[in-house]
Design a protein around this motif. Structure first.
Motif, short mmCIF file in Angstrom:
data_model
loop_
_atom_site.label_atom_id
_atom_site.label_comp_id
_atom_site.label_asym_id
_atom_site.label_seq_id
_atom_site.Cartn_x
_atom_site.Cartn_y
_atom_site.Cartn_z
N VAL A 199 0.86 -1.18 0.00
CA VAL A 199 0.00 0.00 0.00
C VAL A 199 0.90 1.23 0.00
O VAL A 199 1.82 1.34 0.80
CB VAL A 199 -0.94 0.02 1.22
N ARG A 200 0.61 2.16 -0.92
CA ARG A 200 1.52 3.28 -1.15
C ARG A 200 0.79 4.62 -1.01
O ARG A 200 -0.30 4.80 -1.55
CB ARG A 200 2.13 3.14 -2.55
N LEU A 201 1.40 5.55 -0.28
CA LEU A 201 0.94 6.93 -0.18
C LEU A 201 2.07 7.84 -0.63
O LEU A 201 3.18 7.79 -0.08
CB LEU A 201 0.54 7.28 1.26
N ASP A 202 1.82 8.67 -1.64
CA ASP A 202 2.83 9.60 -2.14
C ASP A 202 2.26 11.02 -2.11
O ASP A 202 1.11 11.24 -2.51
CB ASP A 202 3.22 9.26 -3.58
N LEU A 203 3.08 11.96 -1.66
CA LEU A 203 2.69 13.36 -1.64
C LEU A 203 3.59 14.11 -2.60
O LEU A 203 4.81 14.19 -2.40
CB LEU A 203 2.83 13.93 -0.22
N GLY A 204 2.99 14.62 -3.70
CA GLY A 204 3.76 15.29 -4.75
C GLY A 204 3.60 16.80 -4.70
O GLY A 204 2.50 17.31 -4.48
#
Length: 854
Positions: free
Chosen positions: A816-821
């Motif tokens: 499970v991946r959370l990315d903040l761009g």
């Protein structure tokens, strides 16, 4: 921007100071925390990770210099139970007060709760204890360094170390290595006792990894042992093992030279209480038995109850009537009667049967043939355990998108194995989606006001189906398959309420173990838009732009507007487009507005027209990834697609009339004609200690021609999203430096690059720092806006850059991946506002995904 950089720098500085103060917290008096290892080889500083990995003791892990796990460990209180009890011993009245409203038992158990005990156990487990310098470990490190250089030909290597104190509780270790001169191979002698092995060795002697003049390297000798063993075992030497190979080294009276003697002994075996030897010999296969209903609990005596069929020198056994066509079974077997024993053929047979998806992974055993007088024959027994004829599956997912505020997706599937008795598989899947959209008309006021349903069928054959024999082009050793897919889907109150029909006829094969090839002879897609009047409700950004222009150019009491002074959808939006465009417009717009309205109209025509795509494509994929845990690899993928050529021939042959635009039609639908090419390259570098650098690059272009002047929406490119430039949402970036006013921006050229530094926080929780760059452009199509068109290398200045950080939790079977761009470079902004214009949390984009983006 300056304030942002100042804050970030201050944050990093405070973190470093806290780290420096806390790192020694749990270092015992008189001990030293290992802060750094320095290695000097022949008076030169050695920085290579490969050399530093030889050391037995390494400093605590860090994330860009910050010892995160060490500081977590230092926050824990190891004697938390005694601390909890001590506060009541010091204050008995406090214990009495708590016991009145809880109970003595509950007060005691409170000391075992997460707040008092669990949190400290978690910190210690997730953290990392300080690495204390231990001289035994240091001496072991010097021995490992010496061994490494010895194995690379430096036989006179000398090593030493020095502990250099930095403070009362900190020190670094300096290792000094003097390798001396390297030794080189000056001769290679062989002593192979078995004549048959000697002959086999000499037949491939030129392929030897041990060559005179080369520097001595132990890994070359390991590789040579593997090469010789593989060569022997694939040429009938069934009993051969690696331990029969020995190398002897001679450096006596040789200056920096080493003589090599390769020794291969005869086969040794036990007979009674004594050990005997005999020359190795090649074994041939005298029989191949295939058991199609094998169970692990079955005994050999039960084989008598089976039915036997002999086909092409294969003995096929089954319980009762054989459920498979003999050819379907024999095609999967590469072990043939009369051939020499071979590991490669054994492994290939196992892979082929496993790939059929009709059997579990097979068991292959060899027995000595008791009827062979020469005692050099083997009987191959292949045991196959069938999977169940039918298998069923269901799934339920909850979704959210820019069209659906809430959706429920349910799928159900059935797999039928060996459907035509030729090891074929048929998969049928049905799916349904119901959801809610507050933006759509809902006269019945029901919560679920949108739905979609579809059905897919996939039929797989374990061979190539073609009108000519393809065995010489694609032999069965490449494990070829033919797959026929058919799918249908229909939407209601979703977008333009599409009906989508798809069909493919594809061929798949593996030219080599790490290479995949796929050829879609037919790849057909027909998209029919049903609810065309819903266009401006779906593409609201286009509507808002058109509405603004209409307000500026029409009186407020015009019948084009509703009571809220908005352009009426759908009748008046279409009338406004018709009246303001063409050769004799009745609504006169300035050049800028006319250009925008014309762009909106062209996009509307393209996205509302029905699409017929009749394509063929070829995909080639190569990877060096050896297994799931391999993080030091590269992969390359290319795809070439051509569409419309066959339909163009049909249109000419059938003398189909052109439509008003001069394009050919099939069944009154304009078909798409284009050529498309994609290239993708991915590279991972394993830096050890769960640190990985990952890189991805992608280039794709689709060029319309003939019957088309643009690319269908489903075959075009978009930018942004969780697997692309993560600082922008899907479809929101580009094309080029256009300040996009469309909801779903797309184009026919895409360039993208991404880089990630991945690291471990603790346990299954990982982090990443990333940079994404890329954009989409229009090229060689009907778009004329210079901001959107790729006009050469100068257009690369419109490449958007996003950067950010992310968290990943590894559940082993998925991540499970959370990315903040953060938008780092925005090509659509003015020249002095492109860099770090919206580099803040309020303008960041949160991406949620499953598994890694590349």
């Amino acid at each position: 921007m300056r304030n942002t950089i100042t804050k970030i720098s201050l944050f990093i500085l405070i973190g470093i100071l806290i780290s420096g103060c806390a790192s020694e917290k749990k270092v015992p008096n008189g001990k030293k925390l290992l802060t750094k290892n320095e290695i000097q080889v022949n008076t030169k500083k050695e920085k290579r990770e490969l050399i530093h990995n030889q050391l037995y003791q390494k400093p605590n892990s860090d994330i860009l210099g910050y010892h995160f796990r060490l500081n977590l460990y230092n926050l824990a209180k190891p004697k938390h139970d005694s601390i909890y009890k001590a506060k009541f011993i010091a204050n008995p009245e406090k214990y009495k007060r708590k016991s009145k409203w809880l109970s003595a038992k509950q007060v005691n158990r409170l000391g075992e709760s997460f707040w008092y005990a669990g949190i400290h156990e978690f910190l210690m487990k997730s953290g990392e204890a300080p690495v204390i310098i231990d001289e035994k470990s240091t001496k072991k490190s010097t021995a490992l360094l010496k061994s490494y250089y010895f194995n690379n030909g430096f036989f006179n290597t000398k090593t030493k170390y020095e502990i250099d104190s930095i403070s009362a509780k900190k020190a670094k270790i300096k290792y000094t290595v003097n390798t001396g001169n390297a030794f080189f191979i000056d001769s290679l002698q062989t002593k192979i006792l078995s004549p048959e092995l000697d002959s086999l060795y000499n037949s491939k002697k030129t392929s030897s990894l041990i060559k005179t003049g080369n520097q001595f390297k132990s890994e070359d000798f390991k590789g040579e042992i593997d090469r010789i063993t593989s060569h022997f075992r694939n040429n009938g030497i069934y009993l051969f093992q690696q331990n029969y190979i020995n190398f002897e080294y001679d450096t006596i009276n040789k200056k920096n030279k080493v003589g090599i003697e390769l020794k291969i002994n005869d086969y040794s075996y036990r007979e009674g209480d004594s050990t005997k030897t005999k020359p190795f010999k090649a074994y041939k296969i005298s029989e191949v038995n295939i058991y199609t209903d094998y169970k692990a609990s079955k005994t050999k005596s039960e084989k008598k109850d089976t039915t036997k069929i002999t086909y092409n020198n294969f003995n096929v056994f089954s319980k009762g009537e054989l459920k498979y066509k003999p050819k379907a079974i024999s095609d999967a077997v590469f072990i043939t009667k009369g051939s020499l024993y071979s590991d490669i053929k054994t492994n290939l047979t196992s892979r082929y049967f496993s790939n059929l998806k009709v059997f579990n992974y097979p068991t292959i055993q060899y027995d000595f043939d008791p009827k062979d007088s020469t005692q050099s024959a083997l009987i191959a027994n292949i045991y196959l355990t069938p999977r169940k004829k039918f298998s069923f599956g269901t799934s339920l997912d909850f979704t959210h998108s820019n069209i659906q505020d809430f959706g429920i997706v349910a799928t159900t599937s059935v797999s039928i194995r060996n459907i035509f008795n030729g090891a074929e598989t048929l998969d049928i899947a049905g799916r349904g989606n119901i959801g809610n959209s507050k933006d759509l008309a809902n006269p019945s006021d029901s919560f679920f006001n949108v739905f979609e349903y579809g059905v897919d069928m996939k039929l797989n054959f374990p061979r190539i189906f073609m009108f000519f024999n393809t065995d010489k082009i694609i032999p069965k050793s490449m494990i070829p398959t033919t797959t026929f897919n058919v799918g249908y889907a229909k939407q209601r109150n979703i977008g333009l309420d599409k009906e989508n029909f798809t069909s493919t006829l594809s061929y798949n094969w593996t030219p080599k173990r790490n290479i995949l090839a796929r050829f879609d002879l037919l790849n057909i897609q027909f998209v029919k838009n049903i609810n065309l009047g819903n266009y401006f409700r779906v593409y609201s950004s286009s509507y808002n732009t058109l509405n603004t222009i209409a307000r500026e150019n029409l009186p407020t009491d015009s019948d084009f507007f509703d009571e809220k002074n908005n352009l009426i959808i759908d009748s008046k939006t279409n009338e406004f487009l018709t009246s303001s465009l063409g050769n004799n417009p009745t609504i006169i717009l300035n050049d800028v507005d006319r250009k925008i309205v014309n762009s909106i109209n062209e996009r509307k025509i393209r996205l509302t027209e029905n699409n017929l795509i009749f394509a063929s494509n070829f995909t080639y994929t190569k990877t060096t990834k050896t297994d799931f845990n391999d993080e030091n690899f590269y992969s390359f993928k290319t795809k070439v697609e051509s569409a419309g050529n066959f339909l163009s021939l049909m249109a000419r042959a059938s003398k189909q009339l052109n439509n008003q635009d001069g394009s050919n039609t099939i069944f009154e639908v304009e078909y798409s004609q284009y050529i498309k090419n994609e290239l993708e390259f991915i590279k991972h570098w394993d830096l050890n200690r769960k640190k990985i650098v990952a890189f991805r690059s992608f280039v794709g272009i689709a060029i319309p021609y003939g019957n088309s002047n643009s690319i269908p929406f489903s075959r075009s490119y978009f930018a942004g999203g969780s697997n692309d430039n993560r600082a922008w949402q899907s479809y929101s970036l580009g094309p080029g430096r256009v300040a996009a006013f469309n909801d779903f921006n797309e184009a026919n050229l895409k360039i993208a690059m991404s880089a990630e530094f991945r690291f471990n926080f603790f346990g299954q929780l990982n982090g990443a720092l990333f940079v994404d760059a890329g954009n989409i452009w229009n090229v060689l199509d009907n778009v004329t806006d210079e901001k959107a068109v790729f006009s050469g290398l100068n257009s690369l200045k419109d490449t958007a850059v996003g950067s950010g950080f992310g968290f990943r939790y590894d559940f082993n079977f998925f991540v499970v991946r959370l990315d903040l761009g953060f938008k780092t470079y925005i090509p659509s902004e003015e020249s002095n506002k492109k860099w770090f214009r919206d580099y803040n949390f309020s303008n960041s984009v949160l991406n949620i995904g499953i598994n890694y983006p590349f």
